[in-house]
Design a protein around this motif. Structure first.
Motif, short mmCIF file in Angstrom:
data_model
loop_
_atom_site.label_atom_id
_atom_site.label_comp_id
_atom_site.label_asym_id
_atom_site.label_seq_id
_atom_site.Cartn_x
_atom_site.Cartn_y
_atom_site.Cartn_z
N MET A 1 8.62 53.18 -32.04
CA MET A 1 8.30 54.24 -31.15
C MET A 1 8.40 53.77 -29.76
N GLY A 2 7.63 52.55 -29.57
CA GLY A 2 7.65 52.14 -28.03
C GLY A 2 8.99 51.68 -27.73
N LEU A 3 9.84 50.97 -28.38
CA LEU A 3 11.12 50.88 -28.17
C LEU A 3 12.11 51.97 -27.99
N ALA A 4 11.66 52.91 -28.67
CA ALA A 4 12.31 54.43 -28.53
C ALA A 4 12.08 54.94 -27.41
N ILE A 5 10.77 54.85 -26.89
CA ILE A 5 10.66 55.35 -25.39
C ILE A 5 11.22 54.58 -24.33
N ILE A 6 11.21 53.28 -24.64
CA ILE A 6 12.16 52.62 -23.44
C ILE A 6 13.43 53.03 -23.41
N ALA A 7 14.14 52.96 -24.64
CA ALA A 7 15.61 53.64 -24.64
C ALA A 7 15.62 54.82 -24.28
N LEU A 8 14.49 55.93 -24.46
CA LEU A 8 14.65 57.13 -23.87
C LEU A 8 14.69 57.10 -22.32
#
Length: 600
Positions: free
Chosen positions: A373-380
């Motif tokens: 989820m942390g990497l997903a936030i950065i990708a977002l």
């Protein structure tokens, strides 16, 4: 700054002076009115006085265990749920969520959603029939009716159970309960008239909660309380507002009654969990919200129309009960495939729903794709910055052009002196001649504000962020950074302050510090303002935000740090391409160099 200080004051106030715990009356009596007869019945099962005294001497877990052992029960076993149904009243009053634990601590118990009367925080679903015509309450099943098991031993996805009760006067009542693999119960209530005359009666469903939930957040951006849909209209009523509803004499309670023609549902929603009564899509019903002050009971009801059951006839009414976690994908499937209209709106998307819904959809799918989820936030963050890049390009290009015009602007100031009106006129002519818009630099910032608040809402209210890990010490992106200056980020042998304590607002963690540094570096792409007051405000702003946002969810800080880093790189490259190379190190050095007073 005033807004920030006010926010801090409110947080400190709630930390130092939390609201008092509600006192729950164990002798709870609620009222049901339906059809053409106003009727009162015990909607709670109060223990005898001696038992109540004994329960008060037990801790909450022991009291719940005693309450569960007092009645015969049918077990509930599904991949997502475990619990039991009480044969007294046929209540669904013992339900826990197998896939969710209360905390991240090893051995933490699973989350309990529903609990019986006499235990800790009674919260349950109850079904029954209200009498009409010549029927009395002793002739219809209610809260205290002792049901028998007609079929089934354990309620499971492929194994429904059926309860039966014969009133001894010609009416045989059955209740068949089924459940799917997630959180949806299907409850079919039937009555068979074996007597000689017609009977008038009305089925109902109730979700009742004794006292306020112990984990009530009481945070202004989160709705907790009643959520309902009535003929396409979504309504939310906070727990605090229920006692202020108009008192309805026939209800003997503060109540709000809405007649629903089709596509309606009603129940209670917490931050992550929900219990909702769902009649059939085309089923008209009376939607009732009430608060019984004498018993401190919060209650929602779905009352079906009065039915006439002729001799020899049987009537069946099926409704659904959602009791579980507010998983976006699960609720979306119930809406799209199960036909429950606008069920996704039971998740609190807020005022910016037109942003929060697509932002969460994108974040959810990025998390499924990446697996973190942390990497997903950065990708977002990267995707959002890419979408806003055309505006950012114009903004930073305009800022670079403004830097190029700085010598001409200084000449105008020298020529006009203190004539502000003349200076403004010549400045506007300069901007027009050079085709520069000094306000264009504000547009990306203005667009970032609703995006930031929408992402904050998503991170704060959606279940998918709960206990979602990132890397290292960041094991829950929905909570503040657990590291702290207080123990030198784990080097000293004592624990960090609790996230809700006042010390946690002062002894911040790694992420808030990185946020302050990233804001400060981004600020240093430009020289200090010539006005001393402006320079002082800008110098303090990153560090004020660092402490102000230190208690926010770590997922939000991950977004903001990534956003600042990307913005820094964009601004530096774009301004350099337009002939202005930011003197980053020179600006940093000047912020630590004190100017000598004139004449010395």
């Amino acid at each position: 700054l005033a807004t920030a200080l006010s926010f801090v004051v409110i947080l400190v106030w709630f930390v130092l002076f939390p609201p008092p715990e509600p006192q729950t009356d164990p002798n709870a009596v609620a009222i049901v009115e339906t059809g053409d007869t106003a009727t009162g019945t015990d909607m709670a099962l109060p223990p005898p006085a001696a038992d109540a005294d004994a329960a008060a001497a037990l801790d909450p877990e022991e009291a719940t265990a005693v309450a569960l052992s007092e009645a015969a029960r049918l077990p509930i076993e599904t991949p997502e749920l475990e619990g039991s149904i009480s044969l007294v009243g046929g209540r669904i009053d013992d339900l826990s969520l197998r896939q969710y634990r209360e905390t991240l601590a090893e051995g933490s118990p699973i989350v309990r959603l529903l609990a019986p009367v006499g235990g800790e925080e009674p919260y349950y679903a109850l079904y029954g029939w209200a009498p009409g015509g010549d029927l009395g309450f002793d002739q219809v099943p209610g809260a205290n009716t002792l049901w028998s098991v007609e079929s089934g031993e354990t309620l499971a996805p492929d194994s429904p159970v059926t309860l039966v009760w014969d009133n001894g006067a010609g009416l045989v009542f059955r209740r068949t309960i089924a459940i799917d693999e997630n959180f949806m119960f299907s409850v079919t209530q039937s009555v068979e008239n074996t007597g000689a005359g017609a009977a008038r009666l009305a089925p109902y469903g109730i979700v009742a909660r004794h006292g306020l939930p112990g984990d009530l957040q009481n945070f202004f951006i989160l709705h907790e309380g009643v959520v309902r849909k009535s003929d396409g209209q979504l309504d939310e009523i906070a727990y605090d507002d229920l006692p202020d509803l108009d008192v309805v004499p026939r209800e003997a309670a503060a109540a709000e009654i809405v007649e629903v023609q089709a596509d309606g549902w009603i129940g209670f929603t917490d931050k992550y969990w929900m219990t909702t009564l769902i009649p059939g899509a085309d089923q008209p019903f009376t939607s009732v919200t009430k608060y019984v002050a004498a018993a401190d009971i919060y209650q929602t009801e779905a009352r079906m129309p009065v039915m006439t059951v002729e001799a020899g006839q049987r009537v069946d009414v099926t409704t659904q009960l959602f009791a579980g976690a507010k998983e976006w994908e699960t609720i979306r499937n119930y809406q799209n495939e199960g036909g429950i209209a606008r069920f996704l709106d039971s998740i609190d998307w807020g005022w910016f729903y037109f942003l929060t819904k697509p932002i969460f959809w994108l974040l959810h799918n990025l998390n499924v794709l990446i697996g973190n989820m942390g990497l997903a936030i950065i990708a977002l963050t990267l995707i959002i910055k890419a979408a806003l890049f055309p505006l950012a390009y114009k903004s930073y290009a305009s800022m670079a052009r403004m830097r190029e015009l700085q010598p001409q602007m200084e000449k105008i100031k020298e020529r006009v002196g203190d004539d502000r009106q003349k200076m403004q006129q010549e400045m506007m002519e300069l901007y027009k001649r050079e085709k520069v818009n000094p306000a264009s630099g504000c547009l990306p910032i203005l667009l970032q504000i609703p995006i930031f608040f929408s992402l904050y809402k998503v991170i704060f209210v959606t279940l998918e962020l709960r206990h979602a890990p990132f890397f290292g010490w960041l094991n829950d992106l929905s909570m503040p950074d657990p590291s702290s200056i207080y123990n030198l980020f784990g080097l000293l042998p004592w624990a960090a302050p609790e996230p809700t304590s006042l010390l946690a607002l002062i002894f911040i963690g790694v992420l808030p510090i990185l946020l302050g540094i990233s804001m400060w570096l981004q600020q240093k792409l430009n020289p200090q303002p010539t006005d001393p007051t402006q320079a002082a405000i800008f110098a303090w702003l990153p560090w004020v935000f660092m402490f102000m946002l230190g208690g926010f969810a770590s997922g939000l800080l991950v977004y903001w740090i990534a956003n600042n880093t990307i913005t820094f790189a964009q601004q530096y490259i774009i301004m350099k391409r337009h002939g202005y190379t930011p003197d980053l190190f020179g600006n940093i050095k000047s912020s630590f160099t004190r100017k000598k007073p004139e004449g010395k």
